[in-house]
Structure formats: structure tokens, C-alpha cells
Design a protein around this motif. Structure first.
Motif, PDB file in Angstrom:
ATOM      1  N   PHE A 121       0.858  -1.182   0.000  1.00 29.45           N
ATOM      2  CA  PHE A 121       0.000   0.000   0.000  1.00 29.45           C
ATOM      3  C   PHE A 121       0.899   1.238   0.000  1.00 29.45           C
ATOM      4  CE2 PHE A 121      -3.751  -2.167   2.409  1.00 29.45           C
ATOM      5  CZ  PHE A 121      -3.988  -2.946   1.287  1.00 29.45           C
ATOM      6  N   TYR A 122       0.638   2.129  -0.922  1.00 24.37           N
ATOM      7  CA  TYR A 122       1.422   3.377  -1.028  1.00 24.37           C
ATOM      8  C   TYR A 122       0.504   4.518  -0.618  1.00 24.37           C
ATOM      9  CZ  TYR A 122       5.192   6.329  -2.878  1.00 24.37           C
ATOM     10  OH  TYR A 122       6.225   7.216  -3.004  1.00 24.37           O
ATOM     11  N   PRO A 179      -2.420  -5.923  -6.339  1.00 25.51           N
ATOM     12  CA  PRO A 179      -1.366  -6.125  -5.320  1.00 25.51           C
ATOM     13  C   PRO A 179      -0.713  -4.817  -4.862  1.00 25.51           C
ATOM     14  CG  PRO A 179      -0.607  -6.821  -7.489  1.00 25.51           C
ATOM     15  CD  PRO A 179      -2.064  -6.539  -7.628  1.00 25.51           C
ATOM     16  N   VAL A 180      -0.789  -3.789  -5.691  1.00 27.08           N
ATOM     17  CA  VAL A 180      -0.248  -2.475  -5.326  1.00 27.08           C
ATOM     18  C   VAL A 180      -1.400  -1.480  -5.346  1.00 27.08           C
ATOM     19  CG1 VAL A 180       1.368  -0.637  -5.902  1.00 27.08           C
ATOM     20  CG2 VAL A 180       2.004  -3.020  -6.330  1.00 27.08           C
ATOM     21  N   ILE A 181      -1.652  -0.843  -4.218  1.00 31.94           N
ATOM     22  CA  ILE A 181      -2.763   0.117  -4.161  1.00 31.94           C
ATOM     23  C   ILE A 181      -2.237   1.440  -3.614  1.00 31.94           C
ATOM     24  CG2 ILE A 181      -5.067   0.613  -3.279  1.00 31.94           C
ATOM     25  CD1 ILE A 181      -5.519  -2.333  -2.866  1.00 31.94           C
ATOM     26  N   GLY A 215      -2.495 -10.429   3.225  1.00 35.43           N
ATOM     27  CA  GLY A 215      -1.357 -10.516   2.316  1.00 35.43           C
ATOM     28  C   GLY A 215      -0.545  -9.246   2.232  1.00 35.43           C
ATOM     29  N   LEU A 216      -0.855  -8.268   3.090  1.00 34.96           N
ATOM     30  CA  LEU A 216      -0.130  -6.987   3.045  1.00 34.96           C
ATOM     31  C   LEU A 216       1.282  -7.176   3.610  1.00 34.96           C
ATOM     32  CD1 LEU A 216      -0.196  -3.911   2.525  1.00 34.96           C
ATOM     33  CD2 LEU A 216      -1.095  -3.622   4.835  1.00 34.96           C
ATOM     34  N   LEU A 256      -0.900  -0.901  12.419  1.00 37.11           N
ATOM     35  CA  LEU A 256      -0.520  -1.842  11.357  1.00 37.11           C
ATOM     36  C   LEU A 256      -0.046  -3.163  11.971  1.00 37.11           C
ATOM     37  CD1 LEU A 256       1.491   0.203   8.696  1.00 37.11           C
ATOM     38  CD2 LEU A 256      -0.592  -1.116   8.285  1.00 37.11           C
ATOM     39  N   PRO A 257      -0.397  -4.304  11.368  1.00 38.28           N
ATOM     40  CA  PRO A 257       0.087  -5.589  11.885  1.00 38.28           C
ATOM     41  C   PRO A 257       1.621  -5.618  11.955  1.00 38.28           C
ATOM     42  CG  PRO A 257      -1.607  -5.929  10.212  1.00 38.28           C
ATOM     43  CD  PRO A 257      -1.295  -4.472  10.210  1.00 38.28           C
ATOM     44  N   GLU A 258       2.146  -6.362  12.921  1.00 37.17           N
ATOM     45  CA  GLU A 258       3.595  -6.423  13.106  1.00 37.17           C
ATOM     46  C   GLU A 258       4.311  -6.979  11.890  1.00 37.17           C
ATOM     47  OE1 GLU A 258       4.746  -8.451  16.629  1.00 37.17           O
ATOM     48  OE2 GLU A 258       3.463  -7.260  17.957  1.00 37.17           O
ATOM     49  N   SER A 259       3.621  -7.813  11.115  1.00 36.49           N
ATOM     50  CA  SER A 259       4.253  -8.448   9.954  1.00 36.49           C
ATOM     51  C   SER A 259       4.495  -7.477   8.805  1.00 36.49           C
ATOM     52  CB  SER A 259       3.374  -9.603   9.456  1.00 36.49           C
ATOM     53  OG  SER A 259       2.079  -9.106   9.114  1.00 36.49           O
ATOM     54  N   VAL A 260       3.894  -6.297   8.864  1.00 34.52           N
ATOM     55  CA  VAL A 260       4.015  -5.324   7.773  1.00 34.52           C
ATOM     56  C   VAL A 260       5.277  -4.487   7.968  1.00 34.52           C
ATOM     57  CG1 VAL A 260       2.951  -3.315   6.656  1.00 34.52           C
ATOM     58  CG2 VAL A 260       1.523  -5.212   7.451  1.00 34.52           C
TER      59      VAL A 260
END
Length: 951
Positions: free
Chosen positions: A97-98, A136-138, A158-159, A186-190
Motif C-alpha cells: 500500500f502506497y 497487489p499495489v494500491i 497478504g499486506l 498496522l500488523p507487526e508483519s508489515v
């Protein structure tokens, strides 16, 4: 923290491989082979230029799995790091995400990424538009991502990467909190990529990111890829701001200093018609006459830049109307910056981009005047313009077909529109409350547009000389290239219910304490805590010095202070009583009373001409009224007519005699004053005023003072030979103790401030049954879907059924009051409102707001802290109603509301956004609101609003 200076990538590599031994060359070859296998290597091949060291460093950190904060000057290419995050996401099969702060920048980035990766892989999400949302890119505005996080959107699955462009926006006092909400939730995985302008506390911000997001690399690039030169345009000369010389410290050009000194020594031009409003021409004449330096007009500035080869240029003017006026001035001056070939290209592109606009709207939008300016290479750029028009100006400028743009500071907020030169007309702008000097940060942001990488060898910042300019002040702005990042985070009602719903109250409170706002507050407390420790050490020393062998001197000192405070209090009461008695006496005066002025410059005999009563009082005489006490106008025995101050009468005054004031008396006539003063001396010259003897002091009969004096005399320390010495130390102890207490209160005030505000918000929401402990009620779940400044008011209106039964246009009018805010304080006539149900509903909305305002006051929730609900503004209701009803054309609506087309479109889109939220939040059954909201969106999304822009 890593601080890097940009160097050419090719020269760096060649330098590193020179004069290596065979073993070293072998090791270098192995390293290159490893690098070729990285994602960065394939990414670099996509560009026809080498990456700078700071870009490589940031990309390597990203590939290593770290988050990055990149702080670099405008135009240095920090977005390359964001694009590498996109590249990594696609290569790893993840989403990216941009995020951007404004729709215009989102549209621009969307177009850039579509060109690189194709439209199938890139989507766009803004408040009022959705394109390929499963890509996949937003690209999206930051608010959209915040809303997705709270709603638990499936799009988040999937982010892998989030790019936050212009992350320094979190300093924005209106919207900055959104950036922190996203970073915290934001989730820690991001992996987070934060791109910022150069800020002076990047390390502090990086430390916070480390705390809340994990391992974060802070990379600061201080080198501008295109050097910037500073100039001042004064008269017909372009002066360098700084004198050429060696060393890092630059000296101000002595010619500018001399010019400022000469101008300051010139006597001011006095306008002879003082008190009358000056016409614009008069003000211009005064400005030119007061200045020794000729100030060039706007067309002359552009012509000078053209002759110096400094176009294209952006001239920043902090007024929309002045931007439009500047274009007209250039057209009237016959300025042409395009040849015939360029003119044809401009017309072709403009006609292509505006083909969807109906012919009847073109005239209303000022299309033909706008087109004439574009064909000549001149344009304005500001928020009041139609978005389509702004986008055309941006595209033509980038293509080199518009060479002079007059813009407000909104253009500096991230839009990719670099120029060879930037011109600043003034160093003062209106900040919403007052005219204030621009800050070093704002100056850096504005002038950062100068110098196009890969096109210009150097960029130029030009400040037009203005009367009273201080070259040293300008040098300070130009020399201070950084500014601090300050959090503007504060909890809101919507945030509170969403947090409690997901985490419960206790965990929500802990999360809020991890905000950058609290992080900065806690750090600021460290210095204060150290001062408290030093004070406490000092208190111990003072206490030892004031120790008395006869008794407790601290107690004795407290008695002395209590006695002094009581005496001071009685003295103030006595003075206030005397002033009140004097005011009562003055209010009894009438024209013709002869008095004796007790003190002041005009003490002595005087005749009252006008009593000068306080506003709202009357004594049978209509004269001037004053808010600061009576101020009688008198004629003195020395023939002077003066308006006396209330302070001239410390004691009551009484009329000694009465005199008739002739009707023919003219206070401006010396003869009239002489005759009446002579009569005054004859009539009352022999009178002697009553002497006001000194009254017995109130302290003499005060029981509290008598008690304190008795206790003092009876205290053991009273008989100490070193009593006064001890007293001096006791006074120092008291002062330091008082200062220490204040510091401790400051620490208490800054600790857990965010959490305390959250607690008050939760208490109010509990009172209104939005929360029950950790449970979010049905009303609370509705509030969780409503985002905006007046989220709670919107929820209460849905709850009370205020909008039930309203037609689409009527609902649009009501919802406009939730988003619209007049640009300036509106003390004009009351706004025009639609009649019938809409008017009644708007009235009920204001009544509900009044109830909420009273509740907020009860729970100590204040708008000054950026929390709380402002009063709904009804100024756009009639425009929204007319447009949504479809009965009025653009010409009629804009004429009715006296609003630029760009503002009209922007407010309509914000109304559409909130109508969408209301449609989703309204009850599905037994309510007409959701259906009316959807129809209202259709009614508003027509004509100029529908074709205004991509996003």
C-alpha cells in the motif's frame, strides 16, 4: 542514525576498485556476484540512472527485512525507496500500500506506478473513488488505510509493505493523528517505509518507530542533488543573498544590509487624509514613496527571470485571489512565454483534457481566460480551482509548456512539480488566525521545488524585496534547512469505540500511550525531572542555612508570609474600595459641574464638558461612553480641553459649583476656551476642595492580622539574634519550593496526557450508552463506522432519527453541515437554508450539538485540545441542496454561494464521502436514511463534480 552525502554512483564504484590487490579484486568480484542476485540489482536495472548512496542504503535495509525512515530534501529522490518496496512486494507475492496525504498526490503516484507496472497490478483508493481495489499495489490516501484497519478489511490480507509518503504530515494539527493511528495499528508483519522531508529530530522519530514497529533504520540525506542558490530581487538588480567566500558559515551580502539600513533611515510618508480609508492606488503610492528601492511588478519579475534564463518558475503568493490577479496582470502586460508551436500543443492538450465538460459550464468556470493564460505559458494553481484545471496546469508545467505559475503554498505539499526557480513575494502569510512570518521549515518546503534533477545544473530561490525587509532574517530562514517534527495526535470518539471494540479499554489505553505524542511528552519530562532533582538539592541547603537553635524556623517563616499576604490582600481591598467610590462620584457628574482634579498632569480647577460615562450607564446626558470607567472631558483653568483618565481620580470628587456652558462654546476655538476658562476662574477660583483625610487602615482592626502578629511574637524564633538572616534563607527556600511545585505539576500534566484524554472520552461515551465497560453497544458500532470531525454528532442524529423522512437533497443539505467550514470567521448574514423538513432537521442538529457541547464541558473535553465537536456550519447547506436536487445549473449555484468552482467541488466530494459512511451506518430496516443517502450521492455526483478528477 546514518547521515549520507550523495555522490555519483559510478565514480564511487570506480574509486573503490582502484589499486586493489588480486585477492581484494577477487573478494570484490564475489561481493558483486552476491549483489547481482539481490532484488535491488534487478530493481536498479529498471532505471537509466545510478542510485545515490542514501537510496542504496535504504533499499538494502528494506531487503534485509528492516523498516526504514528516510529524511531527505525535496527533489532528492526519496520516493525511489518507496518504489523499491513496491518492487519487493511484487517479487515476494505480497501486497504493498502506497499512502499519500492528498488525493492529487495519490492520482499522480497512481499514474506513475501504472506506467511502470501496468494498470492490472496497480489500484487507487481515495475517499470518493475506487479503481482495481484488489490489485497487489494500491495507492491510497492515509485516511483510507486508517479506516480499513479499524474495519478489519479483507483487503489487508497478504499486506507486506506500507509506504507512508510525506510522513512529516503527522505534524498537521487537523489530520496528523491519522498517520500515528496507522503506524500504531498496522500488523507487526508489515514492513513500514516512512518518507519525510528533512526534519531536525529524525533520530527521535526513528527511536519511536523502533519502539512501536521494531527494527527501523534511520537514514538522513542532507545533500541536495541540485544545488540551490538564494537571491533577492530589488529594483532592476538580482542580488545574491550570501556573499561569496570560503568556509561553511556564509555572510549576508553587504549590499543588501546597506540597502536595508538606507531604507530604514528614510522618513515615513505620511498620508494627509488620516482617518479615511485609502484606496489601493493610494496604498501603492505610499509603499513606493516610503521605499528607496523600486519594487518590480509581477510581470516585470517574470520578464527578468526570463531574461536571466531562470524559467520555468513558481511564484508563491499566499492568496488565491492574488494568484488569479497575477495571471491577469501578466496578460494585460502583454507577456508571452510560448511560441506558436507551443501554443498549439497547449490548446490540443487542454481541449483533450476538458472534452467532457459541457459547453455551458466552460464560461462559468472561466475556461477561456484560463486557456488564454495557458497558451501564453502562464497559469495559477490553488485549491479554489477545478481539479481538472489544476491537473492540466501540472501536466503542462512538467512538459515545459507553462513556464510561470502563481501558486499558493498547497502546491509545495508533495505534488511532483519542480521548477528551475521559485519566487517568494513576501515572507509573511495568513495562518488562519493572524499574519505571521513563515517558518524555516515552510521556507525550506517552498524553495525545495527549485532545481529539476537531471535537467537543471542549479536551482534558484528568489525573494522579491519588500519595504522593511531584514536580510539577516531572510538569511536565517535560508540557512536553517530543517525543522522539528511535532506530534498532533489526540484521541477521538470514533477512535475510542474502534479501539475498545478490538482491544478492550485497558489495552487501548496502553496502545495510546505508545503514540509519538506521548513519546515526545515523556522525553520532555526528562529535562524537567533533572531540574526538580537539582532544586531538591538546593532546598536541602537552604533548609540547613535557615535552621534556628530556638525552634522551627520554617513554621516561623510561614507565619511571616501569612501575615504579609493578609496585609497585601487588605491593601488591595482598600484600593479597590477607593476606586469604586471614585467611580460612583464621577458617574454623578454632569456637564457644567465645577470640580477640582486631585492628581495628574491637569490637577486643579476644571469644568466638566462631558462626563464620559461607562458604556451602558446614563446620567441624563448622551455623550461618549467608555468600557474602562468614567473619563470626563473637562476645560481646565489654563484653557486646555482634555479627556481625563479614570486614574486621575484616586479619591472621590464632588461638584464645587455649577456653571452654564454657552451653546456657542466650541472646544476647538481658542477664543471660546479663553472666555469660558476666564469665567471659570472668576466663578470658582476662590473655592477650596474638601481634603480627603487618610482613613484608618483596615489592617489596624483586622482580627486575623492581630492573631498572626501575636503568634509571631510568641514564637521561640522571634527572639533569635540571627532572625533576619534566617528569614532571608527561609524566603529563598519558599521561592525555590514554589518553583519546584510548579515543575512537578508540569511533569504530572505531561505524563499520561493522551491516556487521560482517552479516559474522559470513554466516560462520556459510557454516559451516552456507546460503551458498557469493554462492550461496544449497537450505538457504538454505528459510531465506529463514522469518521470525521463531527463523528459523534452524526451518530446522535442517526440515533435520534433526525434525518428520517428527508429527501435526498434535504439529506445532502444536512450532511453538508457536518463537513463544511467557512474559510474565515463568518460574522456576515445568516446563511440561506432550504425550507421545510431540511430547515427543521438542521435546527435539530444544532440543538443536539448544544447538548453534546454541554456534556463535553461537564467531562472536561475541550476543542482547544483538538478533541470535541465544533458547531455545525450551515454555510454550504443551500448549495448542497440546490445541486443535489438537480434543479440548478453550475452558474446559478456558484452565483448563489459566491464560491470558486474548486471549493464547490471539494465540499461536494466531502459531503459524498460522509453520505457513503451514513449509508453504511444507518439501520438496514425501518429507516429511510440509507436509501436517501445513496440517492443523494447520485444527485451530487453530476456535472462538474463527476468529471472533476480521477480521484
Amino acid at each position: 542514525m546514518i547521515v549520507l552525502l550523495s555522490v555519483g554512483a559510478g565514480s564511487l564504484e570506480s574509486t573503490m576498485t582502484e589499486d586493489l590487490s588480486p585477492a581484494e579484486r577477487y573478494a570484490a568480484a564475489r561481493r558483486r556476484a552476491v549483489e547481482q542476485a539481490t532484488a535491488l540489482a534487478s530493481f536498479r536495472e529498471m532505471y537509466d540512472f545510478g542510485l545515490d548512496p542514501f537510496q542504496i542504503e535504504a533499499c538494502q535495509a528494506l531487503e534485509a527485512g528492516k523498516g526504514v525512515l528516510v529524511a531527505a530534501p525535496t527533489g532528492s529522490g526519496k520516493t525511489i525507496v518507496g518504489e523499491f518496496a513496491v518492487h519487493l512486494a511484487l517479487s515476494q507475492g505480497k501486497k504493498c500500500f502506497y499512502t499519500t496525504p492528498i488525493k492529487a498526490l495519490s492520482n499522480q503516484k497512481y499514474a506513475d506506478l501504472c506506467r511502470r507496472y501496468g494498470t492490472a497490478k496497480v489500484g487507487l483508493l481515495t475517499g470518493d473513488n475506487s479503481i482495481n481495489s484488489d490489485a497487489p499495489v494500491i495507492v491510497m490516501t492515509t485516511e483510507v488505510l486508517r479506516n480499513m484497519l479499524y474495519a478489519g478489511s479483507q483487503t489487508l490480507l497478504g499486506l507486506g509493505y506500507v509506504v507512508m509518503d510525506e510522513v512529516h504530515y503527522l505534524s498537521d494539527r487537523f489530520r496528523g493523528a491519522v498517520w500515528e493511528e496507522v503506524i500504531i495499528h498496522l500488523p507487526e508483519s508489515v514492513t513500514l517505509v516512512s518518507l519525510s522531508a528533512t526534519v531536525s529530530n529524525a533520530e527521535e522519530f526513528g527511536d519511536w518507530l523502533d519502539t512501536v514497529r521494531g527494527d527501523t533504520e534511520v537514514i538522513v540525506a542532507e545533500h541536495r542533488p541540485v544545488p540551490l542558490f538564494q537571491h533577492v530581487l530589488a529594483g532592476r538588480r538580482m542580488y545574491d543573498l550570501f556573499e561569496e567566500g570560503e568556509g561553511s558559515k556564509k555572510a549576508v551580502n553587504p549590499d543588501l544590509t546597506r540597502m536595508a539600513r538606507m531604507e530604514a533611515s528614510r522618513p515615513s510618508y505620511q498620508d494627509r487624509r488620516r482617518g479615511r480609508a485609502m484606496r489601493e492606488a493610494d496604498r501603492e503610492r505610499e509603499r513606493r514613496q516610503r521605499s528607496r528601492v523600486w519594487i518590480p511588478s509581477r510581470p516585470e519579475v517574470i520578464e527578468r527571470l526570463d531574461s536571466e534564463g531562470l524559467l520555468p518558475a513558481i511564484t508563491f503568493i499566499f492568496s488565491r485571489a492574488a494568484c488569479e490577479a497575477a495571471v491577469q496582470q501578466c496578460l494585460h502586460a502583454g507577456l508571452r512565454l510560448n511560441d506558436d508551436e507551443a501554443r498549439l500543443k497547449v490548446r490540443a492538450l487542454v481541449e483533450e483534457r476538458t472534452a467532457a465538460i459541457p459547453a455551458e459550464d466552460l464560461h462559468v468556470l472561466g475556461y477561456y481566460e484560463w486557456l488564454e493564460g495557458l497558451e501564453r505559458g502562464i497559469a495559477a494553481h490553488h485549491a479554489g480551482m477545478l481539479p481538472t484545471f489544476k491537473e492540466v496546469v501540472e501536466e503542462l508545467f512538467v512538459r515545459g509548456l507553462v513556464k510561470a505559475v502563481f501558486a499558493t503554498e498547497t502546491l509545495a505539499l508533495g505534488i511532483n512539480m519542480p521548477a528551475r526557480s521559485v519566487v517568494l513575494e513576501k515572507l509573511v502569510k495568513w495562518n488562519g488566525e493572524q499574519h505571521a512570518d513563515i517558518t524555516p521549515g515552510e521556507y525550506t518546503q517552498l524553495t525545495g521545488r527549485a532545481g529539476r534533477r537531471g535537467i537543471d545544473v542549479e536551482g534558484h530561490a528568489v525573494v522579491v524585496w519588500q519595504r522593511g525587509m531584514n536580510p539577516d532574517h531572510l538569511a536565517g530562514l535560508a540557512g536553517t534547512r530543517t525543522y522539528p517534527l511535532r506530534s498532533s495526535f489526540k484521541p477521538s470518539y470514533n477512535m475510542a469505540v474502534n479501539l475498545v471494540d478490538q482491544f478492550g479499554r485497558h489495552r487501548s489505553r496502553e496502545l495510546l500511550e505508545t503514540s509519538f505524542a506521548q513519546f515526545q511528552a515523556d522525553r520532555s519530562v526528562v529535562g524537567i525531572s533533572r531540574q526538580v532533582q537539582r532544586n531538591e538539592e538546593g532546598l536541602e541547603g537552604y533548609k540547613a542555612s535557615m535552621t534556628c537553635h530556638l525552634g522551627d524556623f520554617e513554621e516561623y517563616g510561614r507565619l511571616r508570609r501569612d501575615l504579609k499576604d493578609r496585609e497585601t490582600e487588605l491593601a488591595k481591598q482598600g484600593a479597590a474600595q477607593r476606586r469604586a467610590e471614585a467611580a460612583v462620584a464621577l458617574e454623578k457628574l454632569k456637564p457644567g459641574d465645577v470640580i477640582h482634579v486631585p492628581t495628574g498632569k491637569f490637577a486643579g480647577l476644571a469644568l466638566v464638558l462631558d462626563p464620559g460615562l461607562p458604556a451602558g450607564r446614563s446620567n441624563g446626558h448622551r455623550g461618549f461612553e467608555y468600557h474602562d470607567g468614567p473619563r470626563p472631558l473637562v476645560l481646565t483653568a489654563e484653557r486646555q480641553v482634555k479627556r481625563l483618565a479614570f486614574m486621575d481620580f484616586p479619591v472621590p470628587v464632588e461638584a464645587l459649583e455649577r456653571m452654564r456652558i454657552p451653546k456657542s462654546f466650541n472646544p476647538r476655538s481658542p477664543q471660546s476656551r479663553r472666555d469660558l476658562a476666564s469665567a471659570l476662574r472668576t466663578k470658582a477660583g476662590h473655592l477650596v476642595p474638601d481634603r480627603h483625610g487618610k482613613k484608618r487602615s483596615a489592617a489596624a482592626d483586622d482580627r486575623e492580622i492581630a492573631r498572626l502578629r501575636a503568634e509571631l511574637r510568641a514564637h521561640p524564633c522571634h527572639g533569635c539574634n540571627d532572625r533576619e538572616d534566617h528569614a532571608r534563607w527561609a524566603e529563598r527556600y519558599h521561592r525555590l519550593k514554589r518553583d519546584t511545585t510548579q515543575l512537578e505539576r508540569r511533569i504530572e500534566g505531561r505524563t499520561n496526557t493522551i491516556a487521560r484524554t482517552f479516559d474522559r472520552i470513554v466516560a462520556l461515551l459510557t454516559e451516552l450508552d456507546y460503551l458498557r465497560g469493554d462492550e461496544v453497544t449497537e450505538h457504538g458500532k454505528r459510531l465506529a463506522r463514522l469518521y470525521g470531525e463531527l463523528d459523534l454528532l452524526a451518530s446522535e442524529c442517526l440515533r435520534a432519527g433526525v434525518w428520517e423522512g428527508l429527501g435526498p437533497a434535504e439529506l445532502a443539505a444536512c450532511v453538508s453541515a457536518l463537513v463544511y467550514e467557512a474559510r474565515v470567521g463568518d460574522d456576515a448574514l445568516a446563511p440561506k437554508l432550504p425550507s421545510g423538513n431540511a430547515k427543521a432537521a438542521l435546527g435539530e442538529m444544532v440543538r443536539i450539538w448544544g447538548h453534546l457541547d454541554a456534556l463535553e464541558e461537564e467531562f472536561r473535553i475541550t476543542q482547544t485540545e483538538g478533541v470535541g465537536q465544533r458547531e455545525p456550519d450551515l454555510g454550504f447547506a443551500w448549495a448542497a441542496y440546490m445541486w443535489a436536487s438537480g434543479t440548478a445549473g453550475l452558474d446559478e449555484v456558484l452565483r448563489e454561494v459566491e464560491m470558486p468552482a474548486g471549493d464547490f467541488v471539494r465540499w461536494c466530494k466531502q459531503v459524498i464521502d460522509v453520505l457513503g459512511q451514513i449509508s453504511a451506518a444507518a439501520p438496514a430496516e425501518g429507516s429511510t436514511v440509507a436509501k436517501s443517502a445513496r440517492k443523494a450521492v447520485d444527485g451530487l455526483l453530476r456535472g462538474v463534480v463527476a468529471y472533476s478528477s480521477v480521484g
